[in-house]
Design an enzyme around this catalytic site. Structure first.
Site, PDB file in Angstrom:
ATOM      1  N   LYS A 198       0.836  -1.214   0.000  1.00 55.61           N
ATOM      2  CA  LYS A 198       0.000   0.000   0.000  1.00 55.61           C
ATOM      3  C   LYS A 198       0.870   1.264   0.000  1.00 55.61           C
ATOM      4  O   LYS A 198       0.640   2.178  -0.795  1.00 55.61           O
ATOM      5  CB  LYS A 198      -0.934   0.018   1.233  1.00 55.61           C
ATOM      6  N   ARG A 244      -9.836   1.057   8.569  1.00 53.27           N
ATOM      7  CA  ARG A 244      -9.369  -0.287   8.895  1.00 53.27           C
ATOM      8  C   ARG A 244     -10.403  -1.064   9.680  1.00 53.27           C
ATOM      9  O   ARG A 244     -10.165  -2.222  10.030  1.00 53.27           O
ATOM     10  CB  ARG A 244      -8.119  -0.162   9.761  1.00 53.27           C
ATOM     11  N   ARG A 292      11.730  -6.261   5.033  1.00 52.06           N
ATOM     12  CA  ARG A 292      11.571  -4.833   4.732  1.00 52.06           C
ATOM     13  C   ARG A 292      12.541  -3.987   5.560  1.00 52.06           C
ATOM     14  O   ARG A 292      12.718  -4.186   6.745  1.00 52.06           O
ATOM     15  CB  ARG A 292      10.143  -4.369   5.035  1.00 52.06           C
ATOM     16  N   ARG A 336      11.391  -1.751  10.910  1.00 48.67           N
ATOM     17  CA  ARG A 336      10.279  -1.223  11.717  1.00 48.67           C
ATOM     18  C   ARG A 336      10.080  -2.102  12.942  1.00 48.67           C
ATOM     19  O   ARG A 336      10.185  -3.317  12.862  1.00 48.67           O
ATOM     20  CB  ARG A 336       9.002  -1.189  10.874  1.00 48.67           C
ATOM     21  N   ARG A 373      -0.513  -8.805  13.365  1.00 48.84           N
ATOM     22  CA  ARG A 373      -1.080  -7.819  12.435  1.00 48.84           C
ATOM     23  C   ARG A 373      -1.917  -8.517  11.357  1.00 48.84           C
ATOM     24  O   ARG A 373      -2.964  -8.010  10.947  1.00 48.84           O
ATOM     25  CB  ARG A 373       0.042  -6.994  11.789  1.00 48.84           C
TER      26      ARG A 373
HETATM   27  P1  AP5 Z   1       4.844  -1.625   1.789  1.00 48.73           P
HETATM   28  O1  AP5 Z   1       4.578  -0.762   0.621  1.00 48.73           O
HETATM   29  O2  AP5 Z   1       5.578  -1.034   2.957  1.00 48.73           O
HETATM   30  O3  AP5 Z   1       3.484  -2.330   2.275  1.00 48.73           O
HETATM   31  P2  AP5 Z   1       2.277  -1.778   3.130  1.00 48.73           P
HETATM   32  O4  AP5 Z   1       1.047  -2.449   2.620  1.00 48.73           O
HETATM   33  O5  AP5 Z   1       2.286  -0.279   3.159  1.00 48.73           O
HETATM   34  O6  AP5 Z   1       2.682  -2.396   4.530  1.00 48.73           O
HETATM   35  P3  AP5 Z   1       2.568  -1.796   6.003  1.00 48.73           P
HETATM   36  O7  AP5 Z   1       3.264  -2.809   6.872  1.00 48.73           O
HETATM   37  O8  AP5 Z   1       3.051  -0.376   6.076  1.00 48.73           O
HETATM   38  O9  AP5 Z   1       1.048  -1.842   6.204  1.00 48.73           O
HETATM   39  P4  AP5 Z   1       0.296  -1.885   7.514  1.00 48.73           P
HETATM   40  O10 AP5 Z   1      -1.083  -1.700   7.012  1.00 48.73           O
HETATM   41  O11 AP5 Z   1       0.516  -3.085   8.355  1.00 48.73           O
HETATM   42  O12 AP5 Z   1       0.975  -0.735   8.385  1.00 48.73           O
HETATM   43  P5  AP5 Z   1       0.637   0.794   8.635  1.00 48.73           P
HETATM   44  O13 AP5 Z   1       1.907   1.526   8.536  1.00 48.73           O
HETATM   45  O14 AP5 Z   1      -0.536   1.244   7.840  1.00 48.73           O
HETATM   46  O15 AP5 Z   1       5.615  -2.937   1.283  1.00 48.73           O
HETATM   47  C1  AP5 Z   1       6.059  -3.922   2.187  1.00 48.73           C
HETATM   48  C2  AP5 Z   1       7.408  -4.491   1.701  1.00 48.73           C
HETATM   49  O16 AP5 Z   1       7.196  -5.171   0.478  1.00 48.73           O
HETATM   50  C3  AP5 Z   1       8.468  -3.409   1.425  1.00 48.73           C
HETATM   51  O17 AP5 Z   1       9.733  -3.906   1.730  1.00 48.73           O
HETATM   52  C4  AP5 Z   1       8.311  -3.163  -0.071  1.00 48.73           C
HETATM   53  O18 AP5 Z   1       9.503  -2.676  -0.647  1.00 48.73           O
HETATM   54  C5  AP5 Z   1       7.948  -4.562  -0.565  1.00 48.73           C
HETATM   55  N1  AP5 Z   1       7.092  -4.546  -1.746  1.00 48.73           N
HETATM   56  C6  AP5 Z   1       6.047  -3.700  -2.007  1.00 48.73           C
HETATM   57  N2  AP5 Z   1       5.480  -4.008  -3.173  1.00 48.73           N
HETATM   58  C7  AP5 Z   1       6.158  -5.088  -3.661  1.00 48.73           C
HETATM   59  C8  AP5 Z   1       6.023  -5.875  -4.847  1.00 48.73           C
HETATM   60  N3  AP5 Z   1       5.067  -5.625  -5.755  1.00 48.73           N
HETATM   61  N4  AP5 Z   1       6.887  -6.907  -5.014  1.00 48.73           N
HETATM   62  C9  AP5 Z   1       7.852  -7.176  -4.095  1.00 48.73           C
HETATM   63  N5  AP5 Z   1       8.025  -6.462  -2.965  1.00 48.73           N
HETATM   64  C10 AP5 Z   1       7.188  -5.431  -2.749  1.00 48.73           C
HETATM   65  O19 AP5 Z   1       0.139   0.736  10.162  1.00 48.73           O
HETATM   66  C11 AP5 Z   1       1.039   0.425  11.209  1.00 48.73           C
HETATM   67  C12 AP5 Z   1       0.261   0.357  12.523  1.00 48.73           C
HETATM   68  O20 AP5 Z   1      -0.353   1.649  12.792  1.00 48.73           O
HETATM   69  C13 AP5 Z   1      -0.908  -0.624  12.549  1.00 48.73           C
HETATM   70  O21 AP5 Z   1      -0.499  -1.940  12.872  1.00 48.73           O
HETATM   71  C14 AP5 Z   1      -1.794  -0.006  13.638  1.00 48.73           C
HETATM   72  O22 AP5 Z   1      -1.264  -0.276  14.928  1.00 48.73           O
HETATM   73  C15 AP5 Z   1      -1.642   1.489  13.390  1.00 48.73           C
HETATM   74  N6  AP5 Z   1      -2.665   2.009  12.456  1.00 48.73           N
HETATM   75  C16 AP5 Z   1      -2.438   2.567  11.227  1.00 48.73           C
HETATM   76  N7  AP5 Z   1      -3.596   2.939  10.675  1.00 48.73           N
HETATM   77  C17 AP5 Z   1      -4.571   2.621  11.565  1.00 48.73           C
HETATM   78  C18 AP5 Z   1      -5.994   2.746  11.543  1.00 48.73           C
HETATM   79  N8  AP5 Z   1      -6.652   3.281  10.480  1.00 48.73           N
HETATM   80  N9  AP5 Z   1      -6.680   2.298  12.624  1.00 48.73           N
HETATM   81  C19 AP5 Z   1      -6.035   1.765  13.703  1.00 48.73           C
HETATM   82  N10 AP5 Z   1      -4.705   1.623  13.776  1.00 48.73           N
HETATM   83  C20 AP5 Z   1      -3.980   2.050  12.707  1.00 48.73           C
END
Ligand code: AP5
Length: 205
Positions: free
Chosen positions: A13, A85, A124, A150, A161
């Site tokens: 994402k 979410r 990552r 991270r 997660r």
């Molecule tokens: P990346 O692009 O970083 O993936 P992502 O989907 O953004 O993963 P996140 O771990 O950031 O998502 P998340 O939803 O768990 O965390 P968030 O930060 O929102 O890609 C991942 C890896 O794969 C990278 O190394 C990348 O290079 C690689 N990659 C990407 N595309 C690829 C491809 N096509 N092929 C190969 N490799 C690839 O949230 C973190 C925390 O914040 C949550 O756990 C929660 O505690 C809190 N939080 C955030 N939003 C909310 C909400 N709305 N409500 C409640 N809590 C929340």
């Protein structure tokens, strides 16, 4: 245009949102990045959120809904990455937009299986400028800064997660499908292939 990117942790994402927002001139709003920045700066929001994030749980809805209320742009189109979410968050967003006379036109669901998520998140790395790396390495190929893992990318937290995603976030797929807004994209191709597919489906929808 207003868009939402859905998908499990590690679906890509953040990687895709940065590219799409650049291409379509949208404001990229990543709730994960906003929370991590609040944690780093020791703000009241960061102090509240840290314990939830470190154990892979969701930050409570009321905190997240207020955060989004503060940052949604008045004029510019937006791309939400990591919000909503939960069904409560989705309902609150809908009400916020209705009151502002806006709608979300596209919800893109990035489909990636659990084993791919685990493989991606285990290796990552990112740097302090926010570049996300697809492979491990100690220096960022884009800016040369040191890279780090991270704190929520430890194996036990990745599993937590994923189960939180399946229980609380996956129901949004049916929610947006009922509204005829959902398009699903296979997120397991390479980054450029996934990007082309998203811009194609959004352009054609
Ligand atoms: P990346 O692009 O970083 O993936 P992502 O989907 O953004 O993963 P996140 O771990 O950031 O998502 P998340 O939803 O768990 O965390 P968030 O930060 O929102 O890609 C991942 C890896 O794969 C990278 O190394 C990348 O290079 C690689 N990659 C990407 N595309 C690829 C491809 N096509 N092929 C190969 N490799 C690839 O949230 C973190 C925390 O914040 C949550 O756990 C929660 O505690 C809190 N939080 C955030 N939003 C909310 C909400 N709305 N409500 C409640 N809590 C929340």
């Amino acid at each position: 245009m207003n868009m939402i990117l859905l998908g499990p942790p590690g679906a890509g994402k953040g990687t895709q949102a940065a590219m799409i927002a650049g291409e379509l001139e949208l404001m990229h709003i990543s709730t994960g990045d906003l929370l991590r920045s609040a944690v780093k700066n020791g703000t009241p929001l960061g102090l509240q959120a840290k314990a939830y994030m470190d154990r892979g749980a969701l930050v409570p809805d009321e905190i997240m809904i207020e955060l989004i209320r503060e940052v949604l742009p008045k004029e510019k189109g937006f791309l939400l990455d990591g919000f909503p979410r939960t069904l409560n968050q989705a309902d609150a967003l809908e009400e916020m937009l209705r009151n502002a006379g806006k709608i979300v036109e596209h919800v893109v669901n990035l489909e990636v299986d659990d084993s791919t998520v685990v493989a991606r998140l285990s290796q990552r790395r990112q740097c302090k400028s926010g570049h996300i790396l697809t492979a491990s390495g100690n220096s960022c190929p884009e800016c040369g800064a040191e890279t780090f893992q991270r704190s929520d990318d430890r194996p036990e937290t990745i599993q937590k997660r994923l189960s939180v995603y399946h229980e609380q976030t996956a129901p949004l797929i049916a929610y947006y499908r009922r509204q005829n807004k959902l398009v699903s994209v296979n997120g397991s191709g390479d980054v450029q292939q996934v990007f082309s597919k998203i811009t194609e489906v959004v352009g054609n929808a």
